[in-house]
Design an enzyme around this catalytic site. Structure first.
Site, PDB file in Angstrom:
ATOM      1  N   THR A 379       0.841  -1.203   0.000  1.00 16.56           N
ATOM      2  CA  THR A 379       0.000   0.000   0.000  1.00 16.56           C
ATOM      3  C   THR A 379       0.878   1.256   0.000  1.00 16.56           C
ATOM      4  O   THR A 379       2.079   1.180   0.251  1.00 16.56           O
ATOM      5  CB  THR A 379      -0.998  -0.029   1.195  1.00 16.56           C
ATOM      6  OG1 THR A 379      -1.671  -1.286   1.194  1.00 16.56           O
ATOM      7  CG2 THR A 379      -2.024   1.065   1.135  1.00 16.56           C
ATOM      8  N   SER A 450     -11.648  -2.183   4.228  1.00 18.19           N
ATOM      9  CA  SER A 450     -10.259  -1.711   4.158  1.00 18.19           C
ATOM     10  C   SER A 450      -9.858  -1.038   5.464  1.00 18.19           C
ATOM     11  O   SER A 450     -10.715  -0.644   6.263  1.00 18.19           O
ATOM     12  CB  SER A 450     -10.156  -0.692   3.020  1.00 18.19           C
ATOM     13  OG  SER A 450      -8.896  -0.068   3.022  1.00 18.19           O
ATOM     14  N   SER A 451      -8.552  -0.908   5.655  1.00 16.24           N
ATOM     15  CA  SER A 451      -8.040  -0.116   6.784  1.00 16.24           C
ATOM     16  C   SER A 451      -7.448   1.209   6.326  1.00 16.24           C
ATOM     17  O   SER A 451      -6.950   1.983   7.151  1.00 16.24           O
ATOM     18  CB  SER A 451      -6.951  -0.912   7.525  1.00 16.24           C
ATOM     19  OG  SER A 451      -7.475  -2.110   8.023  1.00 16.24           O
TER      20      SER A 451
END
Ligand code: GLY
Length: 579
Positions: A379, A450-451
């Site tokens: 990410t 999602s985080s």
């Protein structure tokens, strides 16, 4: 042809590559005049210096923060292929200065329409190892191309041909391979080798390229050029879409052309909470980030954080993290498809009740167990502020490093493995050790939880724009960064500070090397906490602080990464100190 070669000249963007897209960018730059009412300084900070440079170039060409966000996202897709890309998705949190409008652009991947809750379970109902991580069956329908086109069309002022020009040049002419690329490629060498198109693109000549080798991605340059010329439809319809679907299906995936035709960006209202005089603006579902940050900040609001000793402070923060992550596992999923009791989860009364259950002397045991295997090294994040005061915080992902390790042949598009962010089976941990419930079960067309937590914190005198990669640890990192940022700490200190994390399950505090003293660690153990000492640091925070009092902007790129920040435009001279 994709490939690598030893560098003969300066890397793209700083050298003299006079390709057509760059020419249009330069012509545009010459034509553009300064706009009235600009703020003094603009800033871009991202996880890769060439992506930062792409954003600066587009701002200097007369683009606004939203055009620069398109440029940085696309450049990161090229130079950080292990973190994000056209085959992935993300969340772009926007603030438009002219009217204060704030929105989260949801370019999250969706499950294919043929997906089902049991698709990664074997005949005994067990999760098939690797099936949701490697290869095209692990890939959700990408959202990044649609999001970039949407941002350019509705918020930017430059055509995609200009804002995508830096990325096209970087893909066509190449960029120098860095140590992070090599480390990530080593980590994911097996799936990359298993797919001939991925191996040709990322392991040219069959090897991980040497540091400094120039890596070119001609197919990706062609796909970016098609999007620059024809918009998102170039990706989601026609020849590229057909290639994507054919490649996925040939290797056991389940995409259809309808999946791509039907993909749509969603504009979401951000989650807003108030803490110690700041307005904190966070990501909405399908990110869990804004909700968890709001819960944690509200739980903390009445504690005298600055007056607590170091053991009390860490214990309190851990207990707050534990409670918020427990709710993530229980309640959160794609609210377009499942009911999420948002009003309840965000009500101050609920947070106060949770906070009252915290015992300052004893850890509260989490119920159940799970095993974390992933370290969240994937990410990416960038932050942008332009001279009009527009701003962007964006966190983008293809999930695991190099995503699924699968490239759809002829497109240069590396596919994500974001399907692993679903709860594959209730109570069974994903790659980050996160457990989930039916709320985050797989369903056709659903977005996986999602985080990713792009965030703004705003007060009359200070604005902070931040975010970071790091899997499940993203949210706890942003919490710690926010607490430092709201305290007035300098940007460089905020991103450098040692980190610790608790996510309810597994029931342990994960601590970066050197983040907490031996005395604090012993104190935490005496209160019943299990400590996991990590061998490596984590996160890669990219932060901008705008002090409005003296209109001074600073950036900080996490020293754990190789990113860079640029501030340009003249700062007003500091006010003389009062006598
Ligand atoms: N793939 C990481 C996240 O969305 O949280």
């Amino acid at each position: 042809m994709n490939g690598s070669r030893r560098p003969k000249a300066e890397p793209a963007l700083s050298g003299g590559a006079q390709k057509a897209p760059l020419r249009s960018l330069l012509i545009f730059c010459l034509l553009c005049l300064p706009l009235p009412g600009m703020a003094q300084q603009a800033a871009v900070v991202s996880a890769h210096p060439l992506a930062t440079e792409a954003g600066v170039l587009v701002l200097q060409a007369g683009g606004n923060a939203f055009d620069a966000a398109v440029a940085v996202s696309a450049a990161l897709a090229v130079v950080e292929p292990y973190s994000s890309g056209l085959g992935g998705g993300g969340f772009w949190l926007l603030h438009r200065a002219r009217d204060g409008y704030q929105v989260m652009i949801d370019g999250r991947e969706r499950a294919p329409l043929a997906a089902g809750a049991d698709m990664y379970l074997d005949e005994h109902g067990q999760v098939t190892p690797g099936a949701s991580i490697d290869g095209p069956l692990a890939a959700g329908i990408p959202g990044e191309p649609a999001a970039l086109a949407h941002i350019a069309r509705h918020y930017g002022r430059l055509p995609l041909e200009v804002s995508l020009a830096p990325a096209i040049i970087l893909a066509r002419d190449g960029f120098p391979v860095d140590p992070v690329y090599r480390r990530m490629a080593r980590l994911r060498e097996a799936p990359l080798r298993a797919d001939p198109a991925a191996a040709a693109q990322f392991l040219p000549g069959g090897e991980i390229p040497a540091e400094g080798d120039i890596l070119t991605q001609a197919d990706l340059a062609d796909t970016l050029t098609a999007i620059a010329q024809r918009g998102a439809r170039a990706f989601y319809r026609g020849e590229i879409a057909a290639r994507l679907v054919d490649a996925v299906r040939a290797k056991g995936g389940i995409w259809s052309e309808r999946d791509l035709h039907d993909y749509a960006v969603v504009e979401r209202t951000p989650i807003v909470t108030h803490f110690h005089g700041y307005r904190v603006v966070g990501a909405a579902l399908p990110s869990s980030g804004g909700i968890l940050l709001a819960q944690m900040l509200t739980m903390l609001a009445d504690w005298p954080l600055d007056a607590l000793g170091p053991v009390d402070r860490v214990h309190l923060l851990v207990e707050v993290m534990r409670r918020a992550y427990a709710d993530r596992a229980r309640y959160l999923g794609d609210s377009d498809q499942v009911h999420v009791p948002l009003a309840h989860l965000l009500s101050p009364g609920y947070a106060i009740r949770l906070a009252r259950q915290i015992d300052l002397q004893h850890a509260t045991p989490s119920a159940g167990s799970s095993v974390a295997v992933g370290e969240g090294r994937d990410t990416t994040h960038f932050s942008i502020l332009d001279r009009e005061g527009n701003r962007v915080a964006a966190t983008l992902s293809i999930n695991y490093p190099f995503g699924s390790g699968f490239v759809a042949s002829g497109t240069g598009v590396l596919l994500n493995d974001e399907m692993d962010d679903f709860s594959l089976k209730p109570g069974v941990a994903n790659a980050y050790g996160l457990v989930g419930s039916g709320a985050n079960a797989i369903a056709p067309g659903k977005r996986m939880l999602s985080s990713m937590s792009p965030t703004f914190a705003e007060r009359a005198d200070r604005i902070v724009i931040l975010g970071t990669p790091g899997g499940s640890r993203i949210i706890s990192m942003v919490l710690l960064g926010l607490l430092d940022g709201l305290d007035g700490s300098p940007a460089a200190e905020i991103v450098a500070r040692g980190r610790f994390h608790h996510q309810y399950l597994p029931d342990r505090i994960e601590v970066e090397p050197g983040a907490l003293s031996e005395e604090v660690l012993s104190g935490l153990q005496r209160r019943g906490h299990t400590i996991r000492r990590l061998e490596e640091p984590y996160g890669n925070m990219q932060l901008i602080v705008w002090d409005l009092g003296d209109d001074r902007v600073t950036t900080a790129s996490d020293p754990r990464g190789i990113g860079s920040g640029r501030v340009f435009g003249a700062a007003r001279p500091a006010k003389p100190a009062s006598p």
